[in-house]
Design a protein around this motif. Structure first.
Motif, PDB file in Angstrom:
ATOM      1  N   UNK A  34       0.836  -1.206   0.000  1.00 24.77           N
ATOM      2  CA  UNK A  34       0.000   0.000   0.000  1.00 24.77           C
ATOM      3  C   UNK A  34       0.872   1.258   0.000  1.00 24.77           C
ATOM      4  N   UNK A  35       1.920   1.256   0.799  1.00 24.35           N
ATOM      5  CA  UNK A  35       2.822   2.409   0.846  1.00 24.35           C
ATOM      6  C   UNK A  35       3.547   2.585  -0.485  1.00 24.35           C
ATOM      7  N   UNK A  36       3.968   1.480  -1.093  1.00 23.23           N
ATOM      8  CA  UNK A  36       4.689   1.535  -2.374  1.00 23.23           C
ATOM      9  C   UNK A  36       3.819   2.099  -3.486  1.00 23.23           C
ATOM     10  N   UNK A  37       2.521   1.862  -3.408  1.00 23.21           N
ATOM     11  CA  UNK A  37       1.616   2.399  -4.424  1.00 23.21           C
ATOM     12  C   UNK A  37       1.586   3.926  -4.388  1.00 23.21           C
ATOM     13  N   UNK A  38       1.810   4.488  -3.209  1.00 27.19           N
ATOM     14  CA  UNK A  38       1.782   5.944  -3.050  1.00 27.19           C
ATOM     15  C   UNK A  38       3.160   6.582  -3.126  1.00 27.19           C
ATOM     16  N   UNK A  39       4.181   5.879  -2.618  1.00 27.41           N
ATOM     17  CA  UNK A  39       5.524   6.455  -2.509  1.00 27.41           C
ATOM     18  C   UNK A  39       6.582   5.449  -2.960  1.00 27.41           C
ATOM     19  N   UNK A  40       6.588   5.048  -4.219  1.00 30.62           N
ATOM     20  CA  UNK A  40       7.469   3.965  -4.661  1.00 30.62           C
ATOM     21  C   UNK A  40       8.963   4.249  -4.512  1.00 30.62           C
ATOM     22  N   UNK A  41       9.361   5.508  -4.475  1.00 32.44           N
ATOM     23  CA  UNK A  41      10.780   5.844  -4.358  1.00 32.44           C
ATOM     24  C   UNK A  41      11.227   6.057  -2.912  1.00 32.44           C
ATOM     25  N   UNK A  42      10.338   5.863  -1.971  1.00 32.21           N
ATOM     26  CA  UNK A  42      10.608   6.149  -0.566  1.00 32.21           C
ATOM     27  C   UNK A  42      11.223   4.937   0.135  1.00 32.21           C
ATOM     28  N   UNK A  43      12.301   5.131   0.881  1.00 34.19           N
ATOM     29  CA  UNK A  43      12.794   4.041   1.718  1.00 34.19           C
ATOM     30  C   UNK A  43      11.917   3.908   2.968  1.00 34.19           C
ATOM     31  N   UNK A  44      11.925   2.744   3.562  1.00 33.58           N
ATOM     32  CA  UNK A  44      11.171   2.507   4.792  1.00 33.58           C
ATOM     33  C   UNK A  44      12.112   1.860   5.803  1.00 33.58           C
ATOM     34  N   UNK A  45      11.928   2.194   7.066  1.00 36.29           N
ATOM     35  CA  UNK A  45      12.796   1.727   8.144  1.00 36.29           C
ATOM     36  C   UNK A  45      12.095   0.725   9.044  1.00 36.29           C
ATOM     37  N   UNK A  46      12.894  -0.136   9.647  1.00 33.93           N
ATOM     38  CA  UNK A  46      12.456  -1.009  10.730  1.00 33.93           C
ATOM     39  C   UNK A  46      13.496  -0.865  11.828  1.00 33.93           C
ATOM     40  N   UNK A  47      13.034  -0.687  13.060  1.00 38.04           N
ATOM     41  CA  UNK A  47      13.928  -0.667  14.221  1.00 38.04           C
ATOM     42  C   UNK A  47      13.426  -1.726  15.187  1.00 38.04           C
ATOM     43  N   UNK A  48      14.312  -2.613  15.603  1.00 42.09           N
ATOM     44  CA  UNK A  48      13.934  -3.664  16.539  1.00 42.09           C
ATOM     45  C   UNK A  48      15.089  -3.940  17.479  1.00 42.09           C
ATOM     46  N   UNK A  49      14.790  -4.557  18.601  1.00 38.05           N
ATOM     47  CA  UNK A  49      15.864  -4.955  19.502  1.00 38.05           C
ATOM     48  C   UNK A  49      16.727  -5.996  18.800  1.00 38.05           C
ATOM     49  N   UNK A  50      18.022  -5.833  18.883  1.00 37.61           N
ATOM     50  CA  UNK A  50      18.947  -6.757  18.240  1.00 37.61           C
ATOM     51  C   UNK A  50      18.764  -8.168  18.793  1.00 37.61           C
ATOM     52  N   UNK A  51      18.360  -8.292  20.035  1.00 41.46           N
ATOM     53  CA  UNK A  51      18.140  -9.609  20.641  1.00 41.46           C
ATOM     54  C   UNK A  51      16.883 -10.298  20.120  1.00 41.46           C
ATOM     55  N   UNK A  52      16.002  -9.564  19.442  1.00 42.86           N
ATOM     56  CA  UNK A  52      14.753 -10.139  18.941  1.00 42.86           C
ATOM     57  C   UNK A  52      15.013 -10.806  17.585  1.00 42.86           C
TER      58      UNK A  52
END
Length: 88
Positions: A34-52
């Motif tokens: 859904x996001x790519x349909x609106x902003x195909x050139x946009x990067x997206x981030x994920x932040x998670x605990x390294x232990x997860x």
């Protein structure tokens, strides 16, 4: 970062009884498409605990690549990035 200065971040929280059952991957895939349909050139981030490890595996399965690690709230975190263009 968008023209307005905002970053897109994918985030998810699941109850333990559904861990490994697939809803996080399905929901994340739908959100990324859904996001790519609106902003195909946009990067997206994920932040998670390294232990997860499960969350890191999911991010990898979704095409995210580790960009770095940092300390926050007393825990080591991993920052991963993916281009939305692959989800369009």
């Amino acid at each position: 970062m968008t023209e307005a200065g905002w970053e897109l971040e994918l985030s998810y929280v699941l109850r333990r009884f559904v861990w490994g059952a697939g809803p996080a991957c399905e929901a994340a895939t739908a959100a990324l498409r859904a996001a790519a349909a609106e902003l195909p050139d946009q990067p997206v981030l994920v932040v998670t605990q390294t232990a997860n490890e499960r969350s890191l595996r999911l991010a990898s399965r979704l095409g995210f690549e580790t960009a770095g690690t940092f300390e926050e709230f007393g825990a080591q975190r991993t920052l991963a990035v993916a281009a939305l263009g692959g989800w369009a």
